[in-house]
Design an enzyme around this catalytic site. Structure first.
Site, PDB file in Angstrom:
ATOM      1  N   ASN A  11      18.270  -1.562  -9.474  1.00 49.38           N
ATOM      2  CA  ASN A  11      17.008  -2.095  -8.963  1.00 49.38           C
ATOM      3  C   ASN A  11      15.925  -1.024  -9.109  1.00 49.38           C
ATOM      4  O   ASN A  11      15.913  -0.043  -8.368  1.00 49.38           O
ATOM      5  CB  ASN A  11      17.203  -2.484  -7.487  1.00 49.38           C
ATOM      6  CG  ASN A  11      15.922  -2.960  -6.838  1.00 49.38           C
ATOM      7  OD1 ASN A  11      14.931  -3.232  -7.523  1.00 49.38           O
ATOM      8  ND2 ASN A  11      15.939  -3.069  -5.518  1.00 49.38           N
ATOM      9  N   TRP A  12      15.046  -1.243 -10.082  1.00 45.30           N
ATOM     10  CA  TRP A  12      14.034  -0.213 -10.365  1.00 45.30           C
ATOM     11  C   TRP A  12      12.856  -0.277  -9.388  1.00 45.30           C
ATOM     12  O   TRP A  12      11.963   0.555  -9.429  1.00 45.30           O
ATOM     13  CB  TRP A  12      13.527  -0.367 -11.808  1.00 45.30           C
ATOM     14  CG  TRP A  12      14.595  -0.174 -12.858  1.00 45.30           C
ATOM     15  CD1 TRP A  12      15.915   0.178 -12.644  1.00 45.30           C
ATOM     16  CD2 TRP A  12      14.467  -0.332 -14.274  1.00 45.30           C
ATOM     17  NE1 TRP A  12      16.589   0.249 -13.840  1.00 45.30           N
ATOM     18  CE2 TRP A  12      15.725  -0.053 -14.860  1.00 45.30           C
ATOM     19  CE3 TRP A  12      13.404  -0.674 -15.119  1.00 45.30           C
ATOM     20  CZ2 TRP A  12      15.945  -0.117 -16.244  1.00 45.30           C
ATOM     21  CZ3 TRP A  12      13.621  -0.739 -16.498  1.00 45.30           C
ATOM     22  CH2 TRP A  12      14.883  -0.455 -17.040  1.00 45.30           C
ATOM     23  N   LYS A  13      12.816  -1.290  -8.554  1.00 41.87           N
ATOM     24  CA  LYS A  13      11.751  -1.463  -7.547  1.00 41.87           C
ATOM     25  C   LYS A  13      10.363  -1.341  -8.205  1.00 41.87           C
ATOM     26  O   LYS A  13      10.190  -1.759  -9.334  1.00 41.87           O
ATOM     27  CB  LYS A  13      11.935  -0.451  -6.409  1.00 41.87           C
ATOM     28  CG  LYS A  13      13.358  -0.431  -5.865  1.00 41.87           C
ATOM     29  CD  LYS A  13      13.470   0.303  -4.571  1.00 41.87           C
ATOM     30  CE  LYS A  13      14.936   0.481  -4.206  1.00 41.87           C
ATOM     31  NZ  LYS A  13      15.145   0.830  -2.831  1.00 41.87           N
ATOM     32  N   HIS A  98      16.179  -8.908  -0.530  1.00 39.80           N
ATOM     33  CA  HIS A  98      16.273  -7.440  -0.481  1.00 39.80           C
ATOM     34  C   HIS A  98      15.622  -6.942   0.808  1.00 39.80           C
ATOM     35  O   HIS A  98      14.608  -7.494   1.257  1.00 39.80           O
ATOM     36  CB  HIS A  98      15.594  -6.828  -1.706  1.00 39.80           C
ATOM     37  CG  HIS A  98      15.886  -5.361  -1.828  1.00 39.80           C
ATOM     38  ND1 HIS A  98      15.202  -4.424  -1.102  1.00 39.80           N
ATOM     39  CD2 HIS A  98      16.815  -4.690  -2.543  1.00 39.80           C
ATOM     40  CE1 HIS A  98      15.697  -3.217  -1.386  1.00 39.80           C
ATOM     41  NE2 HIS A  98      16.674  -3.358  -2.250  1.00 39.80           N
ATOM     42  N   GLU A 100      13.715  -4.592   1.490  1.00 42.10           N
ATOM     43  CA  GLU A 100      12.292  -4.257   1.441  1.00 42.10           C
ATOM     44  C   GLU A 100      11.432  -5.518   1.504  1.00 42.10           C
ATOM     45  O   GLU A 100      10.310  -5.498   2.020  1.00 42.10           O
ATOM     46  CB  GLU A 100      11.999  -3.423   0.177  1.00 42.10           C
ATOM     47  CG  GLU A 100      12.526  -1.997   0.362  1.00 42.10           C
ATOM     48  CD  GLU A 100      13.059  -1.344  -0.891  1.00 42.10           C
ATOM     49  OE1 GLU A 100      12.764  -1.798  -2.002  1.00 42.10           O
ATOM     50  OE2 GLU A 100      13.821  -0.361  -0.743  1.00 42.10           O
ATOM     51  N   GLU A 170      23.814  -4.264   2.043  1.00 46.05           N
ATOM     52  CA  GLU A 170      22.970  -3.080   1.956  1.00 46.05           C
ATOM     53  C   GLU A 170      22.457  -2.718   3.344  1.00 46.05           C
ATOM     54  O   GLU A 170      21.424  -3.254   3.785  1.00 46.05           O
ATOM     55  CB  GLU A 170      21.775  -3.356   1.041  1.00 46.05           C
ATOM     56  CG  GLU A 170      22.145  -3.748  -0.370  1.00 46.05           C
ATOM     57  CD  GLU A 170      21.009  -3.424  -1.317  1.00 46.05           C
ATOM     58  OE1 GLU A 170      21.145  -2.479  -2.094  1.00 46.05           O
ATOM     59  OE2 GLU A 170      19.963  -4.079  -1.240  1.00 46.05           O
ATOM     60  N   GLY A 176      17.643   4.201   0.142  1.00 47.29           N
ATOM     61  CA  GLY A 176      16.634   5.194  -0.208  1.00 47.29           C
ATOM     62  C   GLY A 176      16.587   6.384   0.727  1.00 47.29           C
ATOM     63  O   GLY A 176      15.627   7.153   0.713  1.00 47.29           O
ATOM     64  N   SER A 216      21.959   4.145  -1.245  1.00 50.81           N
ATOM     65  CA  SER A 216      22.163   5.537  -1.644  1.00 50.81           C
ATOM     66  C   SER A 216      23.439   5.763  -2.460  1.00 50.81           C
ATOM     67  O   SER A 216      24.048   6.828  -2.373  1.00 50.81           O
ATOM     68  CB  SER A 216      22.118   6.466  -0.422  1.00 50.81           C
ATOM     69  OG  SER A 216      20.838   6.428   0.172  1.00 50.81           O
ATOM     70  N   GLY A 237      19.524   1.692  -6.306  1.00 50.84           N
ATOM     71  CA  GLY A 237      18.082   1.873  -6.431  1.00 50.84           C
ATOM     72  C   GLY A 237      17.772   3.175  -7.155  1.00 50.84           C
ATOM     73  O   GLY A 237      17.810   3.260  -8.379  1.00 50.84           O
ATOM     74  N   GLY A 238      17.499   4.219  -6.370  1.00 51.90           N
ATOM     75  CA  GLY A 238      17.047   5.504  -6.917  1.00 51.90           C
ATOM     76  C   GLY A 238      17.861   6.004  -8.106  1.00 51.90           C
ATOM     77  O   GLY A 238      17.302   6.399  -9.138  1.00 51.90           O
TER      78      GLY A 238
HETATM   79  C1  PEP Z   1      18.350  -0.808  -3.390  1.00 51.27           C
HETATM   80  O1  PEP Z   1      17.240  -0.765  -3.876  1.00 51.27           O
HETATM   81  O2  PEP Z   1      18.889  -1.927  -3.267  1.00 51.27           O
HETATM   82  C2  PEP Z   1      19.019   0.432  -2.992  1.00 51.27           C
HETATM   83  C3  PEP Z   1      20.233   0.341  -2.530  1.00 51.27           C
HETATM   84  O3  PEP Z   1      18.324   1.604  -3.128  1.00 51.27           O
HETATM   85  P1  PEP Z   1      18.938   3.112  -3.076  1.00 51.27           P
HETATM   86  O4  PEP Z   1      20.142   3.107  -3.988  1.00 51.27           O
HETATM   87  O5  PEP Z   1      17.838   3.985  -3.564  1.00 51.27           O
HETATM   88  O6  PEP Z   1      19.353   3.377  -1.674  1.00 51.27           O
END
Ligand code: PEP
Length: 266
Positions: A11-13, A98, A100, A170, A176, A216, A237-238
């Site tokens: 997920n590049w957000k 999600h 966010e 999640e 994040g 994470s 994500g990251g």
């Molecule tokens: C996500 O965006 O769904 C996520 C889990 O982000 P991160 O891996 O950065 O925690």
């Protein structure tokens, strides 16, 4: 014994620009090789880069994903994107719920359920995200929050449509933040989700549905998480913004499935 195919999504957000999105897609496509035969791999770029990223991924087997959709076919919904628009760009899978979108944008369970149903009707695969906040975990509400989000997100989703659904557990406090859930804690919630799927649908559905962990995940902790038989891959994500690290996570998912499969057949 059902052997679930692992699934890792990036997920590049709201990150990358056009050039870096294409470069990242190019690196992933170039390094996915045989891994796509053993693992579903998807990337979710920002909307404006879907077409360019889709072209770059070409026919290497990495799925093009969208981060969101709007549950109306067309009309006066300024700024929103319909499933037909996503299908025009060859999007195969879409995120719904999600954290966010729930906690920053303010989406509620009803809207998330409408998005899930609309995407499924359009023939898209859906990754429905659920998870508790830090405060909810501290208050001992982890199980109830996840059960409520799961059940309301799947309201009026039929058993035939469930094949198109993946759940991503999640925990919001892990997204994040660099604070990953302990593999045992994550696995306990995955088990709870599976029990609720059995209750809502049937045992077969519960055994077949894939449940990703997200929060994470990185190249260092992925193997420990994926070693748990209940965890069928990750939503990343990251760490998905770095092709090398993302592909290391995909490899960890493939290797863990092989080890778990051997252990079960012994
Ligand atoms: C996500 O965006 O769904 C996520 C889990 O982000 P991160 O891996 O950065 O925690």
């Amino acid at each position: 014994m059902v052997s679930r195919r692992p699934f890792v999504g990036g997920n590049w957000k709201m990150n990358t620009d056009l050039a870096s999105a294409v470069e990242l897609a190019d690196e992933i496509a170039a390094s996915c090789g045989q891994l796509v035969e053993h693992c579903d791999i998807a990337v979710y770029p920002p909307f404006p880069y879907l077409q360019a990223v889709g072209r770059t991924l070409g026919h290497h087997g990495v799925q093009l994903g969208a981060q969101d959709l709007y549950p109306q076919p067309d009309g006066p919904y300024t700024g929103e994107v319909s499933t037909d628009m996503l299908l025009d760009l060859n999007v195969q899978v879409v995120l719904a719920g999600h954290s966010e979108r729930r906690h920053v944008i303010g989406e509620d369970d009803e809207l998330i359920n409408a998005k899930v149903r609309r995407a499924l009707e359009a023939g898209l695969n859906v990754v429905m995200c659920i998870g508790e906040t830090h405060e909810q975990r501290q208050a001992g509400q982890t199980n109830q929050v996840n059960i409520n989000q799961l059940r309301s997100g799947l309201r009026e989703v039929g058993i035939d449509q469930l094949r198109q659904v993946t759940i991503a557990y999640e925990p919001v406090w892990a997204i994040g933040t660099g604070k990953v859930a302990g593999p045992g804690d994550a696995e306990a919630v995955h088990r709870l989700i599976r029990r609720n799927i059995a209750d809502l649908y049937d045992e077969d559905a519960a055994r077949s549905i894939r449940i990703q962990y997200g929060g994470s995940v990185n190249a260092d902790n992925a193997a420990d998480l994926f070693a748990r038989g209940e965890i069928d891959g990750g939503l990343v994500g990251g760490a998905s913004l770095d092709a090398e690290q993302f592909m290391a996570i995909v490899r960890a998912a493939v290797e863990a499935k092989e080890v778990n499969h051997e252990a079960r057949s012994r």
